[in-house]
Design a protein around this motif. Structure first.
Motif, PDB file in Angstrom:
ATOM      1  N   ARG A 133       0.860  -1.186   0.000  1.00 24.68           N
ATOM      2  CA  ARG A 133       0.000   0.000   0.000  1.00 24.68           C
ATOM      3  C   ARG A 133       0.895   1.234   0.000  1.00 24.68           C
ATOM      4  O   ARG A 133       1.819   1.330   0.810  1.00 24.68           O
ATOM      5  CB  ARG A 133      -0.909   0.030   1.229  1.00 24.68           C
ATOM      6  N   GLN A 134       0.602   2.160  -0.909  1.00 24.96           N
ATOM      7  CA  GLN A 134       1.368   3.401  -0.944  1.00 24.96           C
ATOM      8  C   GLN A 134       0.699   4.418  -0.030  1.00 24.96           C
ATOM      9  O   GLN A 134      -0.451   4.787  -0.223  1.00 24.96           O
ATOM     10  CB  GLN A 134       1.453   3.960  -2.366  1.00 24.96           C
ATOM     11  N   ALA A 135       1.430   4.857   0.980  1.00 23.32           N
ATOM     12  CA  ALA A 135       0.923   5.876   1.894  1.00 23.32           C
ATOM     13  C   ALA A 135       0.919   7.235   1.208  1.00 23.32           C
ATOM     14  O   ALA A 135       1.557   7.446   0.173  1.00 23.32           O
ATOM     15  CB  ALA A 135       1.775   5.918   3.156  1.00 23.32           C
ATOM     16  N   ASP A 136       0.203   8.169   1.807  1.00 25.75           N
ATOM     17  CA  ASP A 136       0.157   9.521   1.273  1.00 25.75           C
ATOM     18  C   ASP A 136       1.459  10.247   1.595  1.00 25.75           C
ATOM     19  O   ASP A 136       2.221   9.848   2.476  1.00 25.75           O
ATOM     20  CB  ASP A 136      -1.026  10.267   1.887  1.00 25.75           C
ATOM     21  N   VAL A 137       1.705  11.344   0.871  1.00 27.65           N
ATOM     22  CA  VAL A 137       2.869  12.186   1.164  1.00 27.65           C
ATOM     23  C   VAL A 137       2.681  12.844   2.532  1.00 27.65           C
ATOM     24  O   VAL A 137       1.589  12.845   3.100  1.00 27.65           O
ATOM     25  CB  VAL A 137       3.064  13.245   0.063  1.00 27.65           C
ATOM     26  N   LEU A 138       3.738  13.450   3.033  1.00 29.07           N
ATOM     27  CA  LEU A 138       3.709  13.964   4.403  1.00 29.07           C
ATOM     28  C   LEU A 138       2.861  15.221   4.559  1.00 29.07           C
ATOM     29  O   LEU A 138       2.204  15.415   5.587  1.00 29.07           O
ATOM     30  CB  LEU A 138       5.136  14.252   4.881  1.00 29.07           C
ATOM     31  N   GLY A 139       2.902  16.097   3.580  1.00 34.78           N
ATOM     32  CA  GLY A 139       2.202  17.366   3.735  1.00 34.78           C
ATOM     33  C   GLY A 139       0.917  17.438   2.946  1.00 34.78           C
ATOM     34  O   GLY A 139       0.679  16.620   2.052  1.00 34.78           O
ATOM     35  N   PRO A 140       0.089  18.400   3.307  1.00 27.55           N
ATOM     36  CA  PRO A 140       0.254  19.322   4.434  1.00 27.55           C
ATOM     37  C   PRO A 140      -0.156  18.682   5.760  1.00 27.55           C
ATOM     38  O   PRO A 140      -0.926  17.729   5.777  1.00 27.55           O
ATOM     39  CB  PRO A 140      -0.684  20.482   4.080  1.00 27.55           C
ATOM     40  N   SER A 141       0.355  19.236   6.848  1.00 29.58           N
ATOM     41  CA  SER A 141       0.036  18.729   8.179  1.00 29.58           C
ATOM     42  C   SER A 141       0.337  19.804   9.212  1.00 29.58           C
ATOM     43  O   SER A 141       1.368  20.472   9.111  1.00 29.58           O
ATOM     44  CB  SER A 141       0.865  17.481   8.490  1.00 29.58           C
ATOM     45  N   PRO A 142      -0.522  19.968  10.212  1.00 31.64           N
ATOM     46  CA  PRO A 142      -0.206  20.899  11.307  1.00 31.64           C
ATOM     47  C   PRO A 142       1.112  20.556  11.997  1.00 31.64           C
ATOM     48  O   PRO A 142       1.804  21.447  12.498  1.00 31.64           O
ATOM     49  CB  PRO A 142      -1.389  20.739  12.263  1.00 31.64           C
ATOM     50  N   LEU A 143       1.459  19.285  12.026  1.00 31.53           N
ATOM     51  CA  LEU A 143       2.722  18.890  12.648  1.00 31.53           C
ATOM     52  C   LEU A 143       3.915  19.458  11.882  1.00 31.53           C
ATOM     53  O   LEU A 143       4.941  19.804  12.476  1.00 31.53           O
ATOM     54  CB  LEU A 143       2.820  17.368  12.718  1.00 31.53           C
ATOM     55  N   LEU A 144       3.799  19.569  10.568  1.00 31.96           N
ATOM     56  CA  LEU A 144       4.897  20.134   9.794  1.00 31.96           C
ATOM     57  C   LEU A 144       5.034  21.631  10.050  1.00 31.96           C
ATOM     58  O   LEU A 144       6.151  22.166  10.078  1.00 31.96           O
ATOM     59  CB  LEU A 144       4.703  19.851   8.305  1.00 31.96           C
ATOM     60  N   LEU A 145       3.911  22.320  10.251  1.00 30.46           N
ATOM     61  CA  LEU A 145       3.999  23.728  10.647  1.00 30.46           C
ATOM     62  C   LEU A 145       4.687  23.858  12.004  1.00 30.46           C
ATOM     63  O   LEU A 145       5.500  24.767  12.217  1.00 30.46           O
ATOM     64  CB  LEU A 145       2.598  24.348  10.703  1.00 30.46           C
ATOM     65  N   ALA A 146       4.377  22.940  12.906  1.00 35.16           N
ATOM     66  CA  ALA A 146       5.040  22.959  14.212  1.00 35.16           C
ATOM     67  C   ALA A 146       6.538  22.715  14.059  1.00 35.16           C
ATOM     68  O   ALA A 146       7.353  23.329  14.767  1.00 35.16           O
ATOM     69  CB  ALA A 146       4.415  21.911  15.132  1.00 35.16           C
ATOM     70  N   ALA A 147       6.918  21.836  13.142  1.00 34.41           N
ATOM     71  CA  ALA A 147       8.334  21.575  12.908  1.00 34.41           C
ATOM     72  C   ALA A 147       9.027  22.797  12.311  1.00 34.41           C
ATOM     73  O   ALA A 147      10.169  23.115  12.666  1.00 34.41           O
ATOM     74  CB  ALA A 147       8.502  20.370  11.986  1.00 34.41           C
ATOM     75  N   LEU A 148       8.345  23.503  11.402  1.00 32.91           N
ATOM     76  CA  LEU A 148       8.905  24.730  10.839  1.00 32.91           C
ATOM     77  C   LEU A 148       9.167  25.760  11.940  1.00 32.91           C
ATOM     78  O   LEU A 148      10.228  26.401  11.976  1.00 32.91           O
ATOM     79  CB  LEU A 148       7.956  25.309   9.789  1.00 32.91           C
ATOM     80  N   GLU A 149       8.197  25.908  12.826  1.00 28.60           N
ATOM     81  CA  GLU A 149       8.384  26.865  13.927  1.00 28.60           C
ATOM     82  C   GLU A 149       9.504  26.414  14.867  1.00 28.60           C
ATOM     83  O   GLU A 149      10.285  27.233  15.359  1.00 28.60           O
ATOM     84  CB  GLU A 149       7.068  27.080  14.675  1.00 28.60           C
ATOM     85  N   ARG A 150       9.599  25.128  15.107  1.00 30.19           N
ATOM     86  CA  ARG A 150      10.689  24.607  15.940  1.00 30.19           C
ATOM     87  C   ARG A 150      12.032  25.041  15.354  1.00 30.19           C
ATOM     88  O   ARG A 150      12.917  25.531  16.073  1.00 30.19           O
ATOM     89  CB  ARG A 150      10.624  23.071  16.005  1.00 30.19           C
ATOM     90  N   ARG A 151      12.191  24.872  14.037  1.00 28.25           N
ATOM     91  CA  ARG A 151      13.464  25.234  13.412  1.00 28.25           C
ATOM     92  C   ARG A 151      13.713  26.742  13.481  1.00 28.25           C
ATOM     93  O   ARG A 151      14.861  27.175  13.676  1.00 28.25           O
ATOM     94  CB  ARG A 151      13.483  24.755  11.962  1.00 28.25           C
ATOM     95  N   LEU A 152      12.679  27.555  13.339  1.00 34.17           N
ATOM     96  CA  LEU A 152      12.859  29.005  13.447  1.00 34.17           C
ATOM     97  C   LEU A 152      13.275  29.400  14.866  1.00 34.17           C
ATOM     98  O   LEU A 152      14.158  30.248  15.051  1.00 34.17           O
ATOM     99  CB  LEU A 152      11.578  29.732  13.050  1.00 34.17           C
ATOM    100  N   TYR A 153      12.670  28.790  15.865  1.00 33.21           N
ATOM    101  CA  TYR A 153      13.032  29.107  17.248  1.00 33.21           C
ATOM    102  C   TYR A 153      14.447  28.617  17.563  1.00 33.21           C
ATOM    103  O   TYR A 153      15.200  29.284  18.283  1.00 33.21           O
ATOM    104  CB  TYR A 153      12.020  28.514  18.221  1.00 33.21           C
ATOM    105  N   GLU A 154      14.822  27.471  17.008  1.00 29.51           N
ATOM    106  CA  GLU A 154      16.198  26.986  17.195  1.00 29.51           C
ATOM    107  C   GLU A 154      17.211  27.938  16.554  1.00 29.51           C
ATOM    108  O   GLU A 154      18.356  28.027  16.998  1.00 29.51           O
ATOM    109  CB  GLU A 154      16.339  25.590  16.593  1.00 29.51           C
ATOM    110  N   ALA A 155      16.762  28.655  15.504  1.00 32.04           N
ATOM    111  CA  ALA A 155      17.660  29.590  14.800  1.00 32.04           C
ATOM    112  C   ALA A 155      17.721  30.951  15.476  1.00 32.04           C
ATOM    113  O   ALA A 155      18.466  31.823  15.016  1.00 32.04           O
ATOM    114  CB  ALA A 155      17.207  29.745  13.355  1.00 32.04           C
ATOM    115  N   GLY A 156      16.935  31.150  16.547  1.00 26.78           N
ATOM    116  CA  GLY A 156      17.066  32.380  17.309  1.00 26.78           C
ATOM    117  C   GLY A 156      15.819  33.195  17.528  1.00 26.78           C
ATOM    118  O   GLY A 156      15.811  34.129  18.336  1.00 26.78           O
TER     119      GLY A 156
END
Length: 249
Positions: free
Chosen positions: A100-123
């Motif tokens: 069975r082929q799963a769906d791609v990862l995005g879009p997802s609220p979790l990916l937005l959370a990951a984007l914000e995590r990386r921005l906060y890690e950058a300062g």
């Protein structure tokens, strides 16, 4: 006593790259997935440039006697690879495998959370949101559906409190990262940050980084963020759900 059903093997399908950082990041993400779901067998195959190949992984699983597989595209949008390349590879898999082929990862609220995590890690801090414009910088695609999804994500993210969010693309589409940075400056945002909406380092992420030269903050790639690992497991679980019965059956 009834035996416990065997969980399908999760085969993560990555694009592959000549850049060794790509494979290293993919493997780090897969290790995090394994840590979140002990006992789940997770294998990794690459479409190009890197071994093992997807076909090689599937051949090995079939030779071991594995029968059920969930093939998960390590992709953020449904573009050419998800619609054409990966289905073609899976059609050529050993016939004894039920895939069975799963769906791609995005879009997802979790990916937005990951984007914000990386921005906060950058300062940045949450207090900076209202005065910061963000460039959502993706690899780019010639597929209109994929481009529309990136624009939708940018609009959704802006509604969470950022000064502004603009999509940008490293290839195939416009605007480029540097153009979006200049636009946010012109809008009067106090600071400008670039958030790469990519999973692993490589040629196009490097292009995004060069385009971010005029920004105040450049976040890291999503990589093995815990939120990304959780999305992988969500897509795996969704693919395992029983197929809906045919209407009228």
């Amino acid at each position: 006593m009834r035996s416990k059903p065997v969980r399908p093997v999760l085969v993560v399908i990555a694009h592959g790259s000549r850049d060794p950082r790509h494979a290293a990041t993919v493997h780090a993400l897969v290790r995090r997935v394994r840590s979140l779901r002990p006992g789940l067998r997770v294998e990794t195959g690459f479409l190009d440039f890197t071994i093992p190949s997807v076909h090689g992984v599937l051949e090995s699983l079939a030779a071991e006697g594995v029968r059920d597989v969930v093939a998960l595209p390590l992709l953020l949008t449904r573009a050419f690879h998800a619609k054409a390349d990966i289905p073609a590879v899976l059609r050529d898999a050993p016939p004894q495998l039920r895939i069975r082929q799963a769906d791609v990862l995005g879009p997802s609220p979790l990916l937005l959370a990951a984007l914000e995590r990386r921005l906060y890690e950058a300062g940045l801090t949450p207090a900076d949101k209202s005065s910061t414009g963000v460039v959502l910088a993706s690899a780019g695609s010639s597929d209109p559906e994929a481009i529309a999804v990136i624009a939708d994500i940018a609009r959704e993210w802006w509604h969470t409190g950022w000064c502004a969010v603009r999509p940008a693309f490293a290839s195939a589409s416009l605007p480029r990262t540097e153009d979006a940075v200049r636009e946010l400056r012109a809008l009067g945002c106090e600071r400008v940050a670039v958030a790469p909406y990519v999973l692993a380092p490589g040629f196009l992420p490097d292009r995004i980084a060069r385009g971010a030269a005029g920004a105040d903050v450049l976040a890291g790639v999503l990589g093995p963020a815990p939120e990304v690992a959780r999305v992988l497991l969500e897509r795996y679980d969704e693919a395992r759900l029983p197929l809906p019965a045919a209407l009228g059956a």
